[in-house]
Design an enzyme around this catalytic site. Structure first.
Site, PDB file in Angstrom:
ATOM      1  N   HIS A  65       0.858  -1.140   0.233  1.00 20.41           N
ATOM      2  CA  HIS A  65      -0.040   0.053  -0.241  1.00 20.41           C
ATOM      3  C   HIS A  65       0.921   1.201  -0.115  1.00 20.41           C
ATOM      4  CE1 HIS A  65       0.960  -0.896   4.430  1.00 20.41           C
ATOM      5  NE2 HIS A  65       0.661   0.504   4.391  1.00 20.41           N
ATOM      6  N   CYS A 210       4.132  10.951  16.971  1.00 15.83           N
ATOM      7  CA  CYS A 210       5.597  11.504  16.494  1.00 15.83           C
ATOM      8  C   CYS A 210       5.490  12.926  16.360  1.00 15.83           C
ATOM      9  CB  CYS A 210       6.252  10.866  15.745  1.00 15.83           C
ATOM     10  SG  CYS A 210       5.411  10.809  13.953  1.00 15.83           S
TER      11      CYS A 210
END
Length: 706
Positions: A65, A210
């Site tokens: 993907h 993050c």
């Protein structure tokens, strides 16, 4: 939006024998359906994602993907391979291959497709039905959920009620149902008649995040989910990425036996997880050692260790510290607190700065002294539009220091830290303490709230602590400290630093340019890069920035453009030193570098960090030094070559960028050439198969994870 998958996107006799050939075969169907505009470009994006981490899942499943600019709408193609294809899963090759394509920037679409498909793949009835489907139309309908899959023979699915959804809706054996019920067991209640109850699985909820990108957030989530399946643990992840996040249901959190936080910025709404055994680590630990984190969570649950108390107002820990590993000292926690503030500030910098830059481009620098557009605005005058853009951008800039301070405090003390943090940050702007004052105000606000939270209060007062008592007391304390105790000394220090920057010349200015260039290229968009960028933007985030601050902003942006431009140049002049995927990435790196997106060099650094990162740092240092030596200035905090008209000494500025780019590209080519020579002389001596970029296969995996 069209249907996610149609019969034309299904190949029940996929003849490919490698994952690259399988991706190409399925991608050609997407091209024929008008869903992909450039086959080779799309396949390069698929290969780049596959290189980051294998996409094979246990149970004979492969899910290549990517997000790509060559995709027009979210699309899924399905292929069934009798020969089976290796996608890197631990249990062997895959016979069910799902190629997922999402448009560039469509993060929410991409993740929705992935998560929905993954839930269905956990249902054995669903995968068995796909393996037995004899018509493409049938397979496409199964994936879309329009056709129910027949339950496996002898399984409990035979007794599913008529209106009940199959396990694709989120239920599976791993979610608490008996893994192997007796054939005659028609109802779950029948388990009561047996001698022993089925043992519920250990349940873990996790949060990953993050500071800047999507990659680490979702790589950690994928790694934890895979490790959970291997360990027989029911693990659900909430990804708090740049595309936003969907909160885990309260019932799921309540039922969890333990919590894992893998994050480099604060966990939003952390109070939801209070009172649970908690493992708190950085996001890279979630990628590199998920099995250890799961084992640690189970150990804490067995010992009865818990995290923060359910009442987040009293006794709660800082969002970044709770149950942190022993190695997380004060320096590590301080970095996380500051990065939290910076990560929330950067969007205000980008929006406000680019609006101001556009205003200057339309109306010139004198537009800064225009009257308020609320009192005077003429629709047909360009000067009015320029003034409007400038005043909107200036409004965004006024939030920089308060947002920085508020979210530093938030990173330390959760939501109770927001009010005193914003108040302290605003005071810092009013007393001209600037960016430095915002840093100090945020740290003080967080510390004050943490101190208040340590006091034990009567149960009757706990309900009003986070809403009334903590904001009142902490704001008063921070306000007093900022106005009459430490605010003026900080403002004096800020003024002295500004004067020093304005007085920089010769070797001093060049030395600062070298340092900033090294920082911008050290981690290619990571914490060190963001520290340098925040330092520069903090200097221009005032109504009348100094010349020194404008020079620093110019040097920082120029150095940040060098790594992707250098790798793009290197792949152009010496393409044979790079893989086909890297050459494709090099084409995109031209645009990314020109747009001041340093992260465009990350794919190259991940594959070959020991050659790419030092080369980038040398080139960045050269560009930073030349920019400062030439006296180049910049009023916009972003934009790359698109804001060149706003740069002082624009031709010399471009010369500095070209020089650094050539130096970095030359070093990369030289170092990779040496590696090729060494490989030719000593093939087979390293004990590992060479991976793209010159590292061994094992080293490459470590580099990607890092």
């Amino acid at each position: 939006m069209s249907e996610l998958i149609t019969a034309d996107l299904v190949d029940l006799d996929l003849s490919a024998d490698t994952k690259e050939a399988a991706a190409r075969s399925l991608a050609e169907r997407m091209v024929a359906a008008g869903r992909v505009t450039d086959l080779d470009g799309f396949l390069a994006d698929v290969a780049a994602r596959e290189k980051q981490m294998p996409t094979g899942l246990d149970g004979g499943i492969g899910i290549p993907h990517c997000r790509s600019a060559h995709v027009t709408e979210p699309t899924l193609a399905f292929g069934r391979s009798a020969a089976r294809i290796d996608f890197g899963a631990a249990d062997g090759p895959a016979d069910l291959i799902f190629l997922i394509a999402a448009p560039a920037g469509a993060d929410s679409d991409h993740l929705t497709i992935l998560s929905s498909l993954a839930r269905q793949l956990m249902n054995a009835d669903f995968t068995d039905a796909l393996r037995s489907a004899d018509r493409p139309e049938q397979a496409a309908a199964l994936i879309r959920g329009e056709e129910r899959s027949a339950p496996a023979a002898g399984g409990t699915g035979a007794e599913r009620s008529e209106g009940e959804e199959p396990a694709a809706a989120g239920e599976s054996a791993a979610a608490g149902e008996p893994a192997a019920a007796e054939p005659g067991a028609a109802e779950p209640a029948a388990a009561e008649a047996t001698d022993s109850e089925p043992v519920a699985p250990f349940r873990i909820v996790a949060v990953t995040s993050c500071p800047t990108g999507i990659a680490h957030t979702y790589m950690a989530a994928e790694s934890l989910e895979n490790a959970g399946r291997e360990a027989g643990v029911e693990l659900v992840v909430e990804t708090q990425g740049s595309a936003g996040f969907d909160k885990l249901p309260a019932a799921t959190i309540a039922a969890a036996d333990a919590v894992i936080f893998a994050h480099d910025v604060e966990v939003r709404d952390k109070a939801r997880f209070a009172g649970k055994p908690t493992v708190d680590v950085g996001v890279k630990a979630g990628i590199n050692r998920p099995a250890e984190l799961i084992a640690e969570a189970r150990g804490k649950a067995a010992r009865g260790e818990v995290g923060a108390p359910a009442d987040g107002a009293a006794g709660g820990s800082a969002p970044m510290d709770e149950d942190g590993p022993a190695g997380d000292g004060f320096g590590t926690r301080l970095r996380k607190w500051l990065m939290t503030g910076v990560s929330y500030m950067v969007p205000f910098v980008a929006a406000g700065g680019l609006l101001i830059a556009l205003a200057f481009a339309i109306g010139g620098y004198e537009i800064a002294s225009a009257k308020s557009v609320a009192d005077h605005f003429v629709w047909a005058e360009s000067s009015s539009w320029a003034a409007l853009l400038f005043q909107i951008g200036s409004a965004a800039f006024t939030f920089l220091v308060p947002v920085l301070a508020g979210y530093i405090a938030y990173g330390m003390a959760d939501r109770p830290g927001l009010v005193p943090g914003f108040v302290g940050g605003y005071i810092a702007t009013t007393i001209k303490a600037g960016f430095l004052g915002g840093l100090v105000a945020g740290l003080i606000a967080g510390a004050v709230v943490m101190g208040i939270q340590r006091f034990k209060v009567p149960a009757a007062l706990r309900g009003i602590m986070p809403v009334v008592v903590i904001p009142l007391i902490s704001s008063a304390i921070v306000g007093v400290l900022m106005f009459v105790v430490i605010g003026k000394p900080i403002a004096s220090a800020q003024e002295a630093m500004t004067d020093w920057l304005n007085g920089l010349s010769g070797a001093n200015a060049i030395g600062l340019g070298v340092l900033l260039g090294l920082m911008m290229c050290f981690d290619l968009g990571g914490p060190v890069n963001k520290v340098a960028y925040a330092f520069a933007t903090g200097g221009i985030a005032v109504s009348d920035p100094s010349t020194g601050s404008l020079k620093i902003m110019a040097a920082v942006m120029a150095a940040g453009m060098v790594p992707p431009l250098a790798l793009a140049l290197a792949t152009t002049v010496r393409g044979r030193l790079f893989t086909k995927t890297e050459r494709e990435n090099g084409k995109a790196a031209w645009v990314l570098g020109a747009s001041f997106i340093t992260e465009g060099a990350i794919p190259f650094a991940a594959a070959d960090p020991l050659r790419v990162i030092p080369s980038s740092m040398v080139g960045g240092a050269v560009t930073g030094a030349l920019s400062m030596a030439f006296g180049c200035t910049l009023r916009a905090p972003h934009g790359g070559i698109f804001v060149v008209p706003l740069i002082g000494q624009p031709f010399l500025y471009l010369l500095a960028i070209v020089a650094g780019t050539v130096v970095s590209a030359g070093l990369v080519v030289f170092l990779k050439g040496l590696r090729k020579t060494a490989e030719a002389e000593g093939t087979g001596q390293t004990g590992g198969k060479a991976a793209p970029g010159g590292t061994t296969e094992d080293e490459s995996k470590v580099a990607v994870a890092a």
